[in-house]
Write a protein that holds these residues in place. Structure first.
Motif, short mmCIF file in Angstrom:
data_model
loop_
_atom_site.label_atom_id
_atom_site.label_comp_id
_atom_site.label_asym_id
_atom_site.label_seq_id
_atom_site.Cartn_x
_atom_site.Cartn_y
_atom_site.Cartn_z
N LEU A 8 30.65 -76.78 -23.50
CA LEU A 8 29.98 -76.78 -21.91
C LEU A 8 30.68 -76.59 -21.33
O LEU A 8 31.21 -75.61 -20.48
N LEU A 9 31.59 -77.36 -20.61
CA LEU A 9 32.00 -78.08 -19.39
C LEU A 9 33.22 -77.28 -19.42
O LEU A 9 33.48 -76.22 -18.23
N VAL A 10 34.01 -76.75 -19.74
CA VAL A 10 35.50 -76.29 -20.49
C VAL A 10 35.14 -74.46 -20.30
O VAL A 10 35.52 -74.10 -19.53
N VAL A 11 34.09 -74.42 -21.05
CA VAL A 11 34.12 -72.97 -21.46
C VAL A 11 33.72 -72.18 -20.20
O VAL A 11 33.65 -71.30 -19.12
N SER A 12 32.55 -73.05 -19.03
CA SER A 12 32.08 -73.32 -18.19
C SER A 12 32.87 -72.63 -16.65
O SER A 12 33.50 -72.13 -15.73
N ALA A 13 34.09 -74.09 -16.83
CA ALA A 13 35.72 -73.47 -15.92
C ALA A 13 36.07 -72.31 -16.32
O ALA A 13 36.44 -72.51 -15.08
N GLN A 14 35.87 -72.14 -17.66
CA GLN A 14 37.30 -71.12 -17.90
C GLN A 14 36.40 -70.06 -17.44
O GLN A 14 37.30 -69.10 -16.63
N MET A 19 36.21 -65.46 -13.24
CA MET A 19 35.91 -64.66 -12.29
C MET A 19 36.60 -64.95 -11.26
O MET A 19 36.88 -63.59 -9.92
N LEU A 20 36.62 -65.82 -10.69
CA LEU A 20 37.64 -65.59 -9.43
C LEU A 20 39.75 -65.20 -9.88
O LEU A 20 39.82 -64.29 -8.84
N LEU A 21 39.78 -65.15 -11.24
CA LEU A 21 41.11 -64.06 -11.07
C LEU A 21 40.49 -62.57 -11.11
O LEU A 21 41.24 -61.91 -10.49
N TRP A 22 40.11 -62.08 -11.38
CA TRP A 22 38.94 -60.25 -11.30
C TRP A 22 38.67 -60.04 -9.76
O TRP A 22 39.47 -59.16 -9.27
N ALA A 23 38.25 -61.22 -9.50
CA ALA A 23 38.10 -61.08 -8.06
C ALA A 23 39.20 -60.99 -6.86
O ALA A 23 39.29 -60.49 -5.84
N HIS A 24 40.46 -62.33 -7.55
CA HIS A 24 41.72 -62.07 -6.50
C HIS A 24 42.27 -60.65 -6.96
O HIS A 24 42.92 -59.89 -5.61
N SER A 25 42.15 -59.70 -8.26
CA SER A 25 42.91 -58.98 -8.72
C SER A 25 42.15 -57.60 -7.93
O SER A 25 42.51 -56.80 -7.02
N SER A 26 41.31 -58.16 -7.73
CA SER A 26 40.45 -56.75 -6.62
C SER A 26 40.79 -56.56 -5.72
O SER A 26 40.46 -55.37 -4.49
#
Length: 99
Positions: A8-14, A19-26
């Protein structure tokens, strides 16, 4: 710590990274609109035709400007020694029969 908690920790971090990558590309796309408009205007003013796809051989730089025999300028049975020549297929007009 249980294995399910680690998962759960690994999936949450991914998910956070995605989400950060999507925000950066936008944001990058939003802020680069002005530069892209300037580049479009420059291309229109200079009447540029094609982009240079590869930097190796002159017949792979501008595919529409190459002669049909340019890849074989050393001799007709020469092997392709530039890797970019293997990525580009010949155009459909190069296979037509001569009258």
């Amino acid at each position: 710590m249980r294995k399910s908690s680690k998962l759960l920790l690994v999936v949450s971090a991914q998910l956070v990274v995605c989400m950060l990558l999507w925000a950066h590309s936008s944001l990058s796309r939003f802020y680069s609109q002005e530069r892209l408009a300037e580049k479009r205007a420059l291309v229109g003013r200079l009447m540029l035709t094609d982009i240079a796809l590869f930097t190796e051989a002159r017949y792979t730089r501008h595919l529409t400007q190459a002669d049909l025999n340019t890849p074989f300028q050393d001799f007709p049975m020469a092997l392709e020694h530039f890797p970019s020549g293997s990525f580009v297929q010949p155009g459909p007009d190069q296979f037509r029969r001569l009258p």
